[in-house]
Design a protein around this motif. Structure first.
Motif, short mmCIF file in Angstrom:
data_model
loop_
_atom_site.label_atom_id
_atom_site.label_comp_id
_atom_site.label_asym_id
_atom_site.label_seq_id
_atom_site.Cartn_x
_atom_site.Cartn_y
_atom_site.Cartn_z
N GLU A 12 53.44 37.40 43.51
CA GLU A 12 53.92 36.71 42.30
C GLU A 12 52.76 36.29 41.41
O GLU A 12 52.77 36.51 40.21
N GLU A 13 51.72 35.70 42.01
CA GLU A 13 50.56 35.24 41.24
C GLU A 13 49.77 36.40 40.64
O GLU A 13 49.36 36.35 39.49
N LEU A 14 49.54 37.45 41.42
CA LEU A 14 48.66 38.54 40.99
C LEU A 14 49.35 39.62 40.18
O LEU A 14 48.69 40.34 39.43
N VAL A 15 50.67 39.73 40.28
CA VAL A 15 51.39 40.78 39.57
C VAL A 15 52.37 40.19 38.55
O VAL A 15 52.28 40.46 37.36
N ASP A 16 53.30 39.38 39.03
CA ASP A 16 54.33 38.83 38.13
C ASP A 16 53.75 37.89 37.09
O ASP A 16 54.23 37.83 35.96
N ASN A 17 52.72 37.12 37.46
CA ASN A 17 52.11 36.14 36.54
C ASN A 17 50.74 36.61 36.07
O ASN A 17 49.86 35.80 35.78
N MET A 18 50.55 37.91 35.99
CA MET A 18 49.24 38.49 35.66
C MET A 18 48.68 37.96 34.34
O MET A 18 47.48 37.76 34.21
N GLU A 19 49.52 37.72 33.36
CA GLU A 19 49.02 37.29 32.05
C GLU A 19 48.42 35.89 32.07
O GLU A 19 47.73 35.50 31.15
N GLN A 20 48.62 35.14 33.15
CA GLN A 20 48.01 33.81 33.29
C GLN A 20 46.70 33.85 34.07
O GLN A 20 46.10 32.83 34.35
N MET A 21 46.22 35.05 34.42
CA MET A 21 45.02 35.18 35.24
C MET A 21 43.81 34.50 34.61
O MET A 21 42.97 33.93 35.30
N GLY A 22 43.69 34.51 33.30
CA GLY A 22 42.56 33.88 32.63
C GLY A 22 42.50 32.37 32.82
O GLY A 22 41.45 31.76 32.64
N GLU A 23 43.62 31.76 33.23
CA GLU A 23 43.64 30.31 33.46
C GLU A 23 42.92 29.92 34.74
O GLU A 23 42.42 28.81 34.85
N TRP A 24 42.88 30.82 35.73
CA TRP A 24 42.26 30.47 37.01
C TRP A 24 41.10 31.39 37.39
O TRP A 24 40.36 31.08 38.32
N ASN A 25 40.91 32.51 36.70
CA ASN A 25 39.82 33.42 37.01
C ASN A 25 38.78 33.35 35.89
O ASN A 25 39.03 33.83 34.79
N PRO A 26 37.60 32.78 36.15
CA PRO A 26 36.61 32.62 35.09
C PRO A 26 36.02 33.94 34.58
O PRO A 26 35.39 33.97 33.54
N ASN A 27 36.24 35.04 35.30
CA ASN A 27 35.72 36.34 34.88
C ASN A 27 36.65 37.06 33.91
O ASN A 27 36.29 38.09 33.36
N VAL A 28 37.85 36.52 33.74
CA VAL A 28 38.86 37.15 32.89
C VAL A 28 39.16 36.24 31.72
O VAL A 28 39.46 35.06 31.90
N LYS A 29 39.05 36.77 30.52
CA LYS A 29 39.37 35.99 29.33
C LYS A 29 40.85 36.11 28.98
O LYS A 29 41.50 35.14 28.65
N GLN A 30 41.39 37.34 29.10
CA GLN A 30 42.78 37.56 28.70
C GLN A 30 43.33 38.79 29.40
O GLN A 30 42.62 39.76 29.61
N VAL A 31 44.62 38.72 29.77
CA VAL A 31 45.34 39.89 30.29
C VAL A 31 46.67 39.94 29.55
O VAL A 31 47.35 38.92 29.41
N LYS A 32 47.03 41.12 29.08
CA LYS A 32 48.30 41.29 28.40
C LYS A 32 48.98 42.55 28.93
O LYS A 32 48.34 43.60 29.03
N VAL A 33 50.25 42.43 29.29
CA VAL A 33 51.03 43.59 29.72
C VAL A 33 51.48 44.31 28.45
O VAL A 33 52.19 43.75 27.62
N LEU A 34 51.04 45.54 28.28
CA LEU A 34 51.40 46.32 27.11
C LEU A 34 52.75 47.00 27.27
O LEU A 34 53.54 47.06 26.33
N GLN A 35 53.01 47.52 28.49
CA GLN A 35 54.28 48.20 28.72
C GLN A 35 54.58 48.23 30.21
O GLN A 35 53.68 48.45 31.02
N LYS A 36 55.83 47.98 30.56
CA LYS A 36 56.28 48.13 31.94
C LYS A 36 56.98 49.47 32.07
O LYS A 36 57.79 49.84 31.23
N ILE A 37 56.62 50.19 33.11
CA ILE A 37 57.21 51.49 33.38
C ILE A 37 57.91 51.37 34.72
O ILE A 37 57.27 51.43 35.77
#
Length: 67
Positions: A12-37
Motif C-alpha cells: 500500500e505504501e510503495l505502490v498504492d500511495n506512490m505519489e506521496q513518496m516525496g513526503e518520506w523519501n528525501p531522494n525523491v522530490k515528486q512522483v506522479k502516476v501518468l497512466q494506469k494500465i
C-alpha cells in the motif's frame, strides 16, 4: 533488512500511495502516476531531489511499474 510490517501495508505504501513518496523519501522530490494500465501496471514520472552541494541536479525519470 527485516521489517516488522505486513506485506499488504508495504504494498500500500510503495505502490498504492506512490505519489506521496516525496513526503518520506528525501531522494525523491515528486512522483506522479501518468497512466494506469490494468490493476498491476502503471506509467510514472519521477523527479529526484538535488544532492548536497548540488553536485548532481534533479533528474526526471519515466518508468513502467508492474506488480
Amino acid at each position: 533488512v527485516m521489517l516488522e510490517q505486513k506485506t499488504d501495508y508495504l504494498y500500500e505504501e510503495l505502490v498504492d500511495n506512490m505519489e506521496q513518496m516525496g513526503e518520506w523519501n528525501p531522494n525523491v522530490k515528486q512522483v506522479k502516476v501518468l497512466q494506469k494500465i490494468g490493476e498491476d501496471t502503471m506509467i510514472t514520472h519521477e523527479v529526484s531531489a538535488e544532492t548536497a552541494g548540488n553536485v548532481v541536479g534533479p533528474r526526471d525519470f519515466v518508468s513502467v511499474r508492474c506488480a
